[in-house]
Motif scaffolding. Structure first.
Motif, short mmCIF file in Angstrom:
data_model
loop_
_atom_site.label_atom_id
_atom_site.label_comp_id
_atom_site.label_asym_id
_atom_site.label_seq_id
_atom_site.Cartn_x
_atom_site.Cartn_y
_atom_site.Cartn_z
N ALA A 1 0.81 -1.22 0.00
CA ALA A 1 0.00 0.00 0.00
C ALA A 1 0.84 1.27 0.00
N GLY A 2 2.14 1.14 0.25
CA GLY A 2 3.03 2.30 0.23
C GLY A 2 3.95 2.32 -0.97
N PHE A 3 3.57 1.63 -2.05
CA PHE A 3 4.33 1.58 -3.30
C PHE A 3 5.66 0.84 -3.17
N ALA A 4 5.90 0.18 -2.03
CA ALA A 4 7.16 -0.51 -1.80
C ALA A 4 7.08 -1.95 -2.31
N THR A 5 8.16 -2.41 -2.92
CA THR A 5 8.26 -3.81 -3.32
C THR A 5 8.70 -4.64 -2.12
N ALA B 1 6.77 9.39 -5.01
CA ALA B 1 7.75 10.34 -4.47
C ALA B 1 7.47 10.62 -3.00
N ALA B 2 6.19 10.77 -2.64
CA ALA B 2 5.84 10.98 -1.24
C ALA B 2 6.22 9.77 -0.39
N ALA B 3 6.00 8.56 -0.94
CA ALA B 3 6.36 7.35 -0.20
C ALA B 3 7.86 7.24 -0.01
N VAL B 4 8.62 7.55 -1.04
CA VAL B 4 10.09 7.49 -0.94
C VAL B 4 10.61 8.55 0.02
N ASP B 5 10.04 9.75 -0.05
CA ASP B 5 10.46 10.82 0.85
C ASP B 5 10.23 10.43 2.31
N ALA B 6 9.09 9.82 2.60
CA ALA B 6 8.82 9.35 3.96
C ALA B 6 9.80 8.27 4.37
N HIS B 7 10.14 7.38 3.46
CA HIS B 7 11.10 6.32 3.75
C HIS B 7 12.48 6.90 4.06
#
Length: 496
Positions: free
Chosen positions: A436-440, A469-475
């Protein structure tokens, strides 16, 4: 609302196209230059500023359509540009290439022609470049974190721009020799001149995004090694695994995939080739597939001087009005639409055997036959019913020196080794699996765009790029990201 009676007093008026006989002799965009601005203020004033604007719901980007419609109607182009770019990184692309599901969701479309939302969007975007409203926006400070984006189509470019502006150091890897992905080599010049793409890339370079063209991750560089060099990786390679036509004769020379044909024509426009080795000049062309890619092949073949061009669509010819029961407002309806390429083929009589414009509807390929040298010469087809079953007595034969397959795409191409080298899991249909967070399943590796969603529209690709981009930024930061995330990975277009 700029004009409470605008939708009552002003009829819909679309951006006029150049005459067919003129535009097929060149590769410039088909619209009349400068003809949009004189009419666009009145068209924007037709917007009713609905209390519940379903155009927002129909657009995955969440474009603030009533807001920038009112600003255009009031001739406030600077603020209109700000509101448009608040939700869309590349409105000059979508204003030319998107099929405009927002217009299908326009409340006015319930019983009148919809607001020309797409034209207004394009007018704002072009005016923004002319007036200098699109100055580069480099970050005030760098985060010290690095991101590799694999793929430079609309999803990859949107993700890269958002992450760069957030302060991360971003490098975009592209297997082709120029940046742009499908926008560069898949979209013909007459639909979007590449100068629009070039100036966006120039803007992104000035903001700090780094580009690595002619670098195929998985072949030229090991994907695992790339992962070890960056704090995060975004896979945005698109859905490049094309669907095949499983019929006798597929092996004949002269039968090619659309994405073998279109890039060569685009390379001629870029100056790489004097003429395409797959040029349609003087040939009888049959395009198998009724979608936008097939229409792109059609317009290209007409400009190359084909002897005839016919496009096969397995679906029955749709009506001109929405099916209120099967596809009620505000869903995107399947209705008869006349693209610029179909208009050209119709007026030039490029396909004398077709049902309408250049298309044969409810048609399915049976087999291909060739000459003694093994080159295709004929395509044999049959009519089909609504369940795609052959109809007896409807078989016919078309001359075919060049057959182009435009049957869509199933997911990312596995041949480059990227997915295997990274160890990412795939969905049963061949797309990259993600949460759900675009993560593999691989820590720090994310997936966006058609590579994970499957073949979709440019607005969905840009929305995916912004959301990932929002998911990566949070990561990378360990805190919720201030970047907008317009959609989730499981969101889909409105349907019944």
């Amino acid at each position: 609302m700029a004009d409470p009676k605008g939708f009552l007093t002003t009829p819909r008026e679309d951006w006029p196209r150049r005459p067919v006989e003129e535009r097929v002799r060149d590769w410039r965009e088909v619209a009349v230059p400068g003809a949009l601005l004189p009419i666009i203020g009145g068209q924007a004033a037709r917007c009713m500023d609905c209390g519940v604007p379903f155009c927002h719901e129909a657009c995955p980007l969440g474009n603030l359509i009533p807001e920038w419609n009112e600003l255009v109607a009031r001739d406030d182009w600077r603020r209109a540009s700000d509101r448009l770019h608040a939700t869309n990184n590349f409105p000059e692309f979508t204003g030319r290439l998107c099929p405009a599901p927002c217009e299908a969701g326009c409340v006015l479309a319930i019983n009148q022609p919809a607001v020309t939302i797409k034209n207004v969007e394009c007018a704002i975007a072009d005016r923004a470049w002319e007036e200098g409203y699109t100055a580069p926006r480099p970050p005030e400070r760098l985060s010290g974190r690095t991101v590799a984006v694999i793929g430079s189509g609309p999803a990859g470019l949107a993700a890269a721009q958002q992450l760069t502006r957030a302060g991360h150091t971003v490098a975009v890897y592209e297997r082709d020799d120029r940046i742009g992905g499908l926008l560069r080599y898949g979209i013909p010049e007459f639909k979007m001149e590449k100068r629009h793409l070039d100036r966006r890339i120039k803007q992104m370079r000035a903001e700090g995004t780094r580009f690595r063209p002619a670098t195929a991750v998985g072949r030229d560089i090991d994907a695992g090694e790339l992962r070890s060099r960056y704090d995060a990786v975004v896979i945005a390679t698109g859905a490049t695994a094309w669907r095949e036509l499983e019929v006798p004769g597929r092996e004949l020379a002269g039968v090619h995939q659309a994405m073998e044909y279109l890039p060569l024509a685009n390379r001629v426009r870029e100056g790489d080739l004097e003429a395409s080795p797959l040029s349609a000049a003087g040939r009888h062309v049959v395009i198998v597939g009724g979608g936008d890619t097939g229409a792109d092949c059609l317009g290209t073949a007409v400009r190359e001087g084909a002897a005839s061009v016919t496009q096969l669509d397995i679906y029955a010819q749709p009506g001109t009005a929405r099916d209120e029961e099967g596809e009620p407002w505000p869903t995107y309806p399947r209705v008869y639409r006349l693209s610029a390429a179909h208009e050209e083929a119709r007026d030039l009589r490029s396909a004398p055997a077709a049902d309408a414009d250049a298309r044969l509807f409810a048609a399915s390929t049976l087999r291909l036959t060739g000459d003694a040298a093994g080159h295709v010469r004929s395509l044999h087809l049959t009519g089909v019913d609504a369940r795609r079953r052959p109809l007896p007595g409807t078989e016919r034969t078309l001359p075919a020196d060049l057959v182009l397959l435009a049957l869509g795409f199933s997911g990312p191409d596995r041949a480059d080794g990227l997915a295997d080298q990274l160890g990412v899991e795939l969905e049963p249909r061949g797309t990259i699996a993600r949460d759900a967070g675009f993560a593999t399943n691989v820590p720090g590796v994310f997936a966006a765009g058609d590579a994970a969603r499957g073949q979709s529209l440019i607005v969905w690709a840009i929305a995916e790029g912004r959301a990932v981009a929002a998911a990566v930024d949070a990561h990378l930061t360990g805190v919720p990201s201030p970047l907008p995330a317009p959609i989730g990975p499981y969101d889909r277009p409105m349907t019944v």
